[in-house]
Design an enzyme around this catalytic site. Structure first.
Site, mmCIF file in Angstrom:
data_model
loop_
_atom_site.group_PDB
_atom_site.id
_atom_site.type_symbol
_atom_site.label_atom_id
_atom_site.label_comp_id
_atom_site.label_asym_id
_atom_site.label_seq_id
_atom_site.Cartn_x
_atom_site.Cartn_y
_atom_site.Cartn_z
ATOM 1 N N LYS A 107 3.721 6.094 3.510
ATOM 2 C CA LYS A 107 4.095 6.571 2.187
ATOM 3 C C LYS A 107 3.287 7.811 1.849
ATOM 4 O O LYS A 107 2.163 7.966 2.351
ATOM 5 C CB LYS A 107 3.909 5.467 1.133
ATOM 6 C CG LYS A 107 2.524 4.806 1.121
ATOM 7 C CD LYS A 107 1.478 5.654 0.433
ATOM 8 C CE LYS A 107 0.092 5.138 0.604
ATOM 9 N NZ LYS A 107 -0.937 6.145 0.247
ATOM 10 N N ASP A 187 -1.010 9.667 -3.124
ATOM 11 C CA ASP A 187 -1.826 8.746 -2.351
ATOM 12 C C ASP A 187 -1.859 7.338 -2.944
ATOM 13 O O ASP A 187 -1.706 6.357 -2.223
ATOM 14 C CB ASP A 187 -3.253 9.289 -2.229
ATOM 15 C CG ASP A 187 -4.097 8.460 -1.283
ATOM 16 O OD1 ASP A 187 -3.641 8.197 -0.158
ATOM 17 O OD2 ASP A 187 -5.205 8.052 -1.679
#
Length: 228
Positions: A107, A187
């Protein structure tokens, strides 16, 4: 020649996967998980550095390759795992799909909605699996919570609040580099937003959001969002 059907309990061949890069998440988490799964066979570790790729490949009993393109051109590789910096995800996911490989990408899948739509459309057109590596939604505890909600055991879900924080990173960490897709939103912001989608469904809209930069940083280091 026998035409007998395989036994019902016969396992499919394991997925032969290559890892693009020697990232810490691959070293600590994903490669050990691949090695522990009977459904996965680690075929190769590909890295920009031949030495680092060789060191990691030896640990997991697979081939070392220099350069990510080498793995994409290898016919033995059926799937790739992409743990590169966020700004490189879209490029290498697209190249992997064009090479006919299934993809598990860290991701975020990309840094923009149009890029993610392009990648998912490409995967669908080519009949390939494309998954973003958000693992927590597959944990049994989250299935249990959704089961309690659907059964009405804890009433109607009216509000959901989540936060994700990490200790301050070293100043030279790639998460502080804008050219590599750094920042708190990409993040860690992925997690509370994904948790909200998991429990509240896909129809959430952003009512307001704010990102903040700490002094001396070139990326967002904190933020908040209100969804409805």
């Amino acid at each position: 020649m026998s035409t007998a059907a395989p036994p019902a309990d016969a396992r499919p061949d394991p997925v032969r996967i290559a890892v693009l890069g020697c990232a810490d998440i691959a070293r600590r988490r994903m490669l050990p998980a691949f090695a522990a799964s009977p459904d996965v066979e680690i075929t190769a570790v590909a890295g920009r550095s031949a030495e680092r790729a060789k060191e990691l490949a030896e640990r997991f009993g697979c081939r070392a390759m220099t350069g990510y393109e080498t793995a994409l051109a290898d016919d033995e590789v059926r799937a790739v795992y992409v743990p590169l910096p966020a700004a490189l995800h879209a490029t290498w996911v697209e190249r992997a799909l064009l090479a006919g490989k299934h993809v598990l990408a860290e991701k975020p899948l990309s840094l923009s909605l149009p890029e993610s739509r392009t990648l998912t459309r490409l995967a669908a057109e080519r009949g390939l699996a494309l998954m973003e590596n958000v693992m927590f939604v597959h944990h049994a505890q989250h299935d249990a919570v959704r089961g309690l909600l659907s059964d009405g055991a804890i009433g109607e879900l009216r509000a959901f609040q989540a936060a994700f924080t990490v200790p301050r990173l070293d100043a030279d960490d790639i998460r502080y580099r804008p050219e590599l897709g750094g920042g708190a939103l990409t993040d860690t912001g992925v997690y509370p937003v994904r948790a909200a989608l998991h429990l509240l469904g896909p129809d959430l809209e952003v009512a307001g959001a704010h990102l903040a930069r700490g002094a001396g940083f070139a990326v967002d280091t904190a933020g908040a969002a209100l969804l409805r």
